[in-house]
Design an enzyme around this catalytic site. Structure first.
Site, PDB file in Angstrom:
ATOM      1  N   GLU A  92      20.888 -19.940 -15.559  1.00  0.00           N
ATOM      2  CA  GLU A  92      19.873 -19.131 -14.880  1.00  0.00           C
ATOM      3  C   GLU A  92      18.387 -19.142 -14.353  1.00  0.00           C
ATOM      4  O   GLU A  92      18.402 -19.474 -16.207  1.00  0.00           O
ATOM      5  CB  GLU A  92      20.355 -17.734 -15.177  1.00  0.00           C
ATOM      6  CG  GLU A  92      21.731 -17.441 -14.301  1.00  0.00           C
ATOM      7  CD  GLU A  92      22.227 -15.733 -14.707  1.00  0.00           C
ATOM      8  OE1 GLU A  92      21.539 -14.688 -14.121  1.00  0.00           O
ATOM      9  OE2 GLU A  92      22.873 -15.764 -15.155  1.00  0.00           O
ATOM     10  N   CYS A 105      11.198 -19.127 -15.965  1.00  0.00           N
ATOM     11  CA  CYS A 105      11.420 -18.675 -17.551  1.00  0.00           C
ATOM     12  C   CYS A 105      12.729 -20.123 -17.500  1.00  0.00           C
ATOM     13  O   CYS A 105      13.694 -19.523 -16.712  1.00  0.00           O
ATOM     14  CB  CYS A 105      11.691 -17.182 -17.371  1.00  0.00           C
ATOM     15  SG  CYS A 105      13.188 -16.914 -18.557  1.00  0.00           S
ATOM     16  N   CYS A 119      22.019  -7.009 -26.177  1.00  0.00           N
ATOM     17  CA  CYS A 119      22.151  -8.533 -24.850  1.00  0.00           C
ATOM     18  C   CYS A 119      22.818  -9.021 -24.382  1.00  0.00           C
ATOM     19  O   CYS A 119      24.060  -9.476 -24.829  1.00  0.00           O
ATOM     20  CB  CYS A 119      20.994  -9.657 -25.860  1.00  0.00           C
ATOM     21  SG  CYS A 119      20.407 -11.107 -24.546  1.00  0.00           S
TER      22      CYS A 119
HETATM   23  N1  SAH Z   1      17.262 -16.482 -28.197  1.00  0.00           N
HETATM   24  C1  SAH Z   1      15.330 -15.879 -28.024  1.00  0.00           C
HETATM   25  C2  SAH Z   1      14.948 -16.034 -26.157  1.00  0.00           C
HETATM   26  C3  SAH Z   1      15.920 -15.336 -24.904  1.00  0.00           C
HETATM   27  S1  SAH Z   1      15.698 -13.604 -24.822  1.00  0.00           S
HETATM   28  C4  SAH Z   1      15.282 -15.286 -28.841  1.00  0.00           C
HETATM   29  O1  SAH Z   1      15.577 -14.064 -28.547  1.00  0.00           O
HETATM   30  O2  SAH Z   1      13.722 -14.786 -28.230  1.00  0.00           O
HETATM   31  C5  SAH Z   1      14.684 -13.076 -23.858  1.00  0.00           C
HETATM   32  C6  SAH Z   1      13.607 -12.059 -25.033  1.00  0.00           C
HETATM   33  O3  SAH Z   1      14.795 -10.697 -23.997  1.00  0.00           O
HETATM   34  C7  SAH Z   1      13.811 -11.310 -26.415  1.00  0.00           C
HETATM   35  O4  SAH Z   1      13.182 -11.121 -27.176  1.00  0.00           O
HETATM   36  C8  SAH Z   1      15.261 -10.963 -26.454  1.00  0.00           C
HETATM   37  O5  SAH Z   1      15.034 -10.234 -27.256  1.00  0.00           O
HETATM   38  C9  SAH Z   1      14.815  -9.895 -25.299  1.00  0.00           C
HETATM   39  N2  SAH Z   1      15.773  -8.993 -24.735  1.00  0.00           N
HETATM   40  C10 SAH Z   1      17.051  -9.514 -24.909  1.00  0.00           C
HETATM   41  N3  SAH Z   1      17.974  -8.264 -24.265  1.00  0.00           N
HETATM   42  C11 SAH Z   1      17.018  -7.429 -23.395  1.00  0.00           C
HETATM   43  C12 SAH Z   1      17.329  -6.084 -23.142  1.00  0.00           C
HETATM   44  N4  SAH Z   1      18.646  -5.875 -22.736  1.00  0.00           N
HETATM   45  N5  SAH Z   1      15.435  -5.803 -22.781  1.00  0.00           N
HETATM   46  C13 SAH Z   1      14.535  -6.501 -22.596  1.00  0.00           C
HETATM   47  N6  SAH Z   1      14.727  -7.298 -23.565  1.00  0.00           N
HETATM   48  C14 SAH Z   1      16.162  -8.440 -23.983  1.00  0.00           C
END
Ligand code: SAH
Length: 357
Positions: A92, A105, A119
């Site tokens: 996605e 993104c 996540c």
């Molecule tokens: N693996 C990378 C990029 C992908 S996630 C990383 O960890 O940064 C992109 C962002 O979304 C990260 O900061 C992640 O922690 C956040 N994220 C993941 N699950 C989330 C959720 N349920 N609500 C808000 N942000 C979330």
């Protein structure tokens, strides 16, 4: 052998054409067609001989992805794309429209093996790394589909970019190459949960691009509860790296901080975080947790988020609360899901399905 043109850099493409007895400038023509014009197949490359176009198409199709489905948010114009890879992975990307220009993104992996507990993206583990071509096509297909000039890129979709570093770097080189799309390095942000070897390489290879580190906690006790990587790379290591990053790159660093009710959103957490970041040229991007049914965590209240931000700012640490786009189409952070079939029903009257031709 299958050679996907978009897995090669322009240099490699030149060598590829030379090896076939073609003039190296053919590589520049193909490169321009792929990245500047977003060609979907070789037939569009009208300044190439027909026989060459057909040979190339026989080697490997130009596109590495197919749009399986797209959802358009009627709230803010955000679009979510579900792409299918040649081997059947579903990945996605999200297109976002901002006043200052459009942004995409992209996902860096099919699935993720980092296991952050809040996540949704990694709940089925890692399927595989995405190739440079699959990374580029997420952006190129969204550009072609929307007809918008995309000037910003964030690598913040599913996956951990530093766990697929070589492919991500090749992709970034290709889309910033002035002979193609020519995206500005400063318009690119890569987000990592904190894999040190990748971060070190990124600082060396792309010091002009932006780095965001998912910190999410002021200390290791909290961080290791929600991010397994915290056991490998502690908050102190991340802060030491961040100081070096800012000194060496001359750029500000961003910390992402997901606000989870009572876990990391209390005033004492803000104070501890501010203490850690004192004197560092950084911005804290506060993200109210997006609800993911299976996780058991709740988002902080809007009041708690505001109070957290103000407390950081009062101590001299810059902070923003991220505006949420596309929540009606499950496109917000952490909500990207692998399989369309496994999605929460995307019901509600705020989105409609984009007919795909
Ligand atoms: N693996 C990378 C990029 C992908 S996630 C990383 O960890 O940064 C992109 C962002 O979304 C990260 O900061 C992640 O922690 C956040 N994220 C993941 N699950 C989330 C959720 N349920 N609500 C808000 N942000 C979330």
């Amino acid at each position: 052998m299958i050679t996907h043109m978009k897995n090669l850099t322009r240099e490699e493409l030149r060598a590829f054409f030379a090896a076939r007895g073609e003039k190296p400038f053919r590589a520049d023509q193909v490169f321009e067609w792929m990245y500047r014009h977003g060609a979907r197949d070789f037939a569009e490359m009208t300044n190439l001989a027909k026989s060459l176009r057909e040979n190339l198409e026989n080697d490997a199709p130009l596109l590495t992805l197919k749009i399986e489905k797209s959802l358009i948010s009627t709230r803010d114009g955000t679009r979510k794309y579900l792409y299918r890879t040649a081997d059947g992975c579903l990945i996605e990307s999200v297109f976002m429209k901002y006043r200052f220009g459009s942004s995409v993104c992209v996902s860096s992996q099919a699935g993720c093996r980092m296991g952050c507990v809040f996540c949704a993206s990694g709940q089925n583990g890692l399927t595989r790394n995405l190739t440079p071509g699959e990374l580029s096509d997420q952006l190129l297909l969204a550009r072609r589909d929307t007809g918008e000039d995309i000037r910003h890129l964030v690598v913040m979709g599913t996956g951990e970019p530093m766990d697929n570093y070589d492919n991500v770097l090749k992709f970034l080189k290709n889309i910033t190459d002035p002979a193609g799309l020519g995206l500005g390095r400063r318009q690119i942000s890569v987000s990592t949960c904190g894999l040190m070897p990748g971060m070190e390489r990124f600082l060396r290879d792309m010091p002009q691009a932006n780095l965001a580190i998912s910190l999410h906690a002021p200390n290791d006790a909290i961080r290791t509860r929600i991010m397994p990587i915290g056991k490998v790379c502690g908050v102190r290591d991340i802060l030491a790296f961040a100081r070096r990053y800012v000194a060496d790159s001359g750029r500000k660093i961003t910390f992402e901080y997901v606000l989870i009710d009572r876990l990391n959103d209390r005033p004492e957490h803000a104070d501890e975080l501010a203490g850690n970041l004192r004197g560092l040229n950084c911005l804290v991007n506060l993200i109210p947790l997006n609800h993911v049914a299976e996780t058991g965590f709740a988002p902080s209240s809007a009041a708690a988020a505001r109070a957290f931000k103000e407390r950081l700012e009062a101590k001299g640490v810059g902070a923003t609360v991220r505006r949420e786009l596309g929540s009606d189409i499950a496109a917000a952070c952490g909500q990207l899901r692998l399989a369309a079939g496994a999605d929460q029903p995307l019901n509600g009257d705020h989105f409609f399905e984009n007919p795909i031709d």
